[in-house]
Scaffold this active site. Structure first.
Site, PDB file in Angstrom:
ATOM      1  N   PHE A 251       0.819  -1.216   0.000  1.00  0.00           N
ATOM      2  CA  PHE A 251       0.000   0.000   0.000  1.00  0.00           C
ATOM      3  C   PHE A 251       0.854   1.267   0.000  1.00  0.00           C
ATOM      4  O   PHE A 251       0.383   2.333   0.354  1.00  0.00           O
ATOM      5  CB  PHE A 251      -0.991   0.016   1.169  1.00  0.00           C
ATOM      6  CG  PHE A 251      -2.208  -0.831   0.931  1.00  0.00           C
ATOM      7  CD1 PHE A 251      -3.406  -0.263   0.541  1.00  0.00           C
ATOM      8  CD2 PHE A 251      -2.152  -2.207   1.062  1.00  0.00           C
ATOM      9  CE1 PHE A 251      -4.532  -1.040   0.298  1.00  0.00           C
ATOM     10  CE2 PHE A 251      -3.262  -2.998   0.816  1.00  0.00           C
ATOM     11  CZ  PHE A 251      -4.452  -2.415   0.439  1.00  0.00           C
ATOM     12  N   ALA A 254       2.681   4.807  -4.978  1.00  0.00           N
ATOM     13  CA  ALA A 254       2.194   6.147  -5.319  1.00  0.00           C
ATOM     14  C   ALA A 254       1.550   6.131  -6.704  1.00  0.00           C
ATOM     15  O   ALA A 254       1.955   5.383  -7.589  1.00  0.00           O
ATOM     16  CB  ALA A 254       3.333   7.152  -5.287  1.00  0.00           C
ATOM     17  N   GLY A 259      -9.936   4.215  -4.887  1.00  0.00           N
ATOM     18  CA  GLY A 259     -11.316   4.451  -5.297  1.00  0.00           C
ATOM     19  C   GLY A 259     -12.137   3.229  -4.940  1.00  0.00           C
ATOM     20  O   GLY A 259     -11.832   2.529  -3.987  1.00  0.00           O
ATOM     21  N   CYS A 262     -15.637   1.049  -1.442  1.00  0.00           N
ATOM     22  CA  CYS A 262     -15.408   0.910  -0.001  1.00  0.00           C
ATOM     23  C   CYS A 262     -14.610   2.063   0.599  1.00  0.00           C
ATOM     24  O   CYS A 262     -15.151   2.849   1.365  1.00  0.00           O
ATOM     25  CB  CYS A 262     -14.697  -0.418   0.280  1.00  0.00           C
ATOM     26  SG  CYS A 262     -15.734  -1.863  -0.039  1.00  0.00           S
TER      27      CYS A 262
END
Length: 436
Positions: A251, A254, A259, A262
């Protein structure tokens, strides 16, 4: 065990098919006749890897059925609530209309000893309210949040990384937790953590997990903004800090941000609920998380305009991707489509392609132009914009092949997923997000 699943959208359809695949007898209930008809024929109404196989197998075996008749849920030991909780039209709070309607429709069909298991993402405090409606029937309400990743939802249901069950205090809660252990026996037997909490904690686990992930994504995108101002490379930065086991590399990609159905709505609903509780300042940072995320979409569009010399009007731009992430056909709050719409508004001749999401994209944005094939999208394009990191683009598309079709030689990698050295060596002007 006999189970019912109320609501057969993305969450409910996957859950119903997955529960049937591990041996349960499952009936899925939904008010949408077209959706029920499709599922009853064994046809997945949306793209999710692995779903079609277990759906077809469940229907063929007779363990899985779908209906619009809520009375079919009668006799199930556990009733899962998997309806949507969209953002309210006039604010950031979650719309609980469907949750309350599902529980209300189920009440006449509950028996003493039944378990009603909420899976929908709801504001903290919702389960306690619903429990007051369920308890008079002799059934017990528990909250069992889902942690599905689109593209991996079947695996995440059958083989989750943890199971969380929020229960009421006392014997009824303990008995209900034991029933859920039996429902998820294959996962429990292999040692999957099974966490029993109170209602509020179970509700907060889901929204706080999403808030954390959204924050991590927006953090690296904030660093991308600094990298662009200083000439640093955010991908190298992410690699370097990702080696710290307290941070991790996942995660920290970049790009144009998150989107889907959730993360955006959940962090906004979390902020709204915190305000209602008088603790808005506790999650005030989520407003900036959301703002950073939206700024990266604007930045991607800006990079395309710059690549076209500041004159986008009438210039063909091939937009590679429509889904909000690969391995999905979900275009809800898709950054990819957002950027395409922004460029269209600036006068560019935008042509969007995607391996799975074109039908959904057309439905939401019929004013955009679409190409069924990647080659058709690339043909005569003056700029190429990669906005969804499908393998078809990041691994299979070569700069030489793209050059044989495109008119221009500008590629904007809004997901930082291409090999920039290969593209530059082939004569392309490569621009990444947060990269020099």
């Amino acid at each position: 065990m006999r189970l019912s699943v109320i609501g057969c959208g993305y969450l409910g359809a996957v859950h119903a098919a997955a529960m049937a695949s591990i041996g349960h007898e499952v009936v899925g209930v939904d008010v949408d006749e077209q959706k029920v008809s499709s599922l009853s024929r064994g046809e997945a109404p949306f793209f999710e890897p692995g779903l079609q196989d277990i759906l077809s197998e469940g229907i063929a075996s007779g363990r899985l059925t779908f209906t619009t008749d809520i009375s079919a849920a009668t006799g199930a030991a556990v009733h899962f609530i998997g309806v949507g909780t969209p953002q309210q039209a006039d604010g950031y709070a979650a719309d609980l209309t469907y949750v309350h309607a599902a529980v209300g429709a189920l009440l006449p069909h509950l028996r003493p000893g039944d378990v009603v298991a909420g899976k929908s993402t709801v504001p903290v405090g919702t389960a306690a309210e619903l429990a007051e409606r369920v308890e008079p029937t002799g059934a017990t309400l528990v909250w069992n949040p889902e942690f599905l990743r689109e593209g991996w939802a079947v695996k995440d249901t059958v083989d989750p990384d943890r199971l969380v069950v929020g229960v009421p205090a006392g014997r009824a809660g303990a008995d209900a937790a034991q029933v859920l252990r039996e429902v998820f026996h294959p996962a429990v037997a292999k040692g999957t953590p099974f966490l029993v909490t109170d209602y509020a904690t179970a509700e907060l686990v889901k929204v706080s997990a999403n808030a954390f992930l959204a924050t991590k994504i927006s953090f690296i995108n904030a660093m991308a903004e600094i990298a662009e101002a200083t000439g640093a490379d955010v991908t190298q930065l992410a690699d370097a800090i990702g080696h710290d086991e307290r941070i991790g590399r996942k995660f920290l990609g970049a790009g144009i941000g998150f989107g889907g159905g959730c993360l955006p709505k959940d962090i906004r609903a979390f902020s709204a609920r915190a305000e209602e509780l008088g603790r808005g300042e506790s999650v005030g940072f989520l407003r900036e998380v959301d703002a950073i995320n939206l700024r990266r979409r604007e930045r991607a569009a800006q990079l395309v305009v710059e690549a076209l010399g500041g004159e986008p009007h009438g210039r063909k731009v091939a937009v590679l991707g429509a889904a909000f992430k690969p391995h999905s056909d979900d275009v809800r709050d898709s950054p990819a489509l957002d950027v395409a719409v922004r460029l269209h508004g600036l006068g560019a001749d935008v042509v969007v392609t995607d391996p799975q999401a074109l039908e959904n994209a057309r439905r939401v944005h019929p004013h955009l132009a679409y190409a069924e094939s990647l080659d058709d999208a690339l043909r005569d394009a003056e700029a190429v914009l990669v906005v969804t990191e499908w393998d078809e683009y990041r691994r299979e598309l070569t700069p030489e092949h793209a050059a044989s079709l495109a008119r221009g030689r500008a590629v904007i990698d809004a997901r930082n997923c291409l090999d920039q050295e290969k593209w530059r060596a082939a004569g392309w002007t490569y621009t990444g997000m947060g990269r020099p």
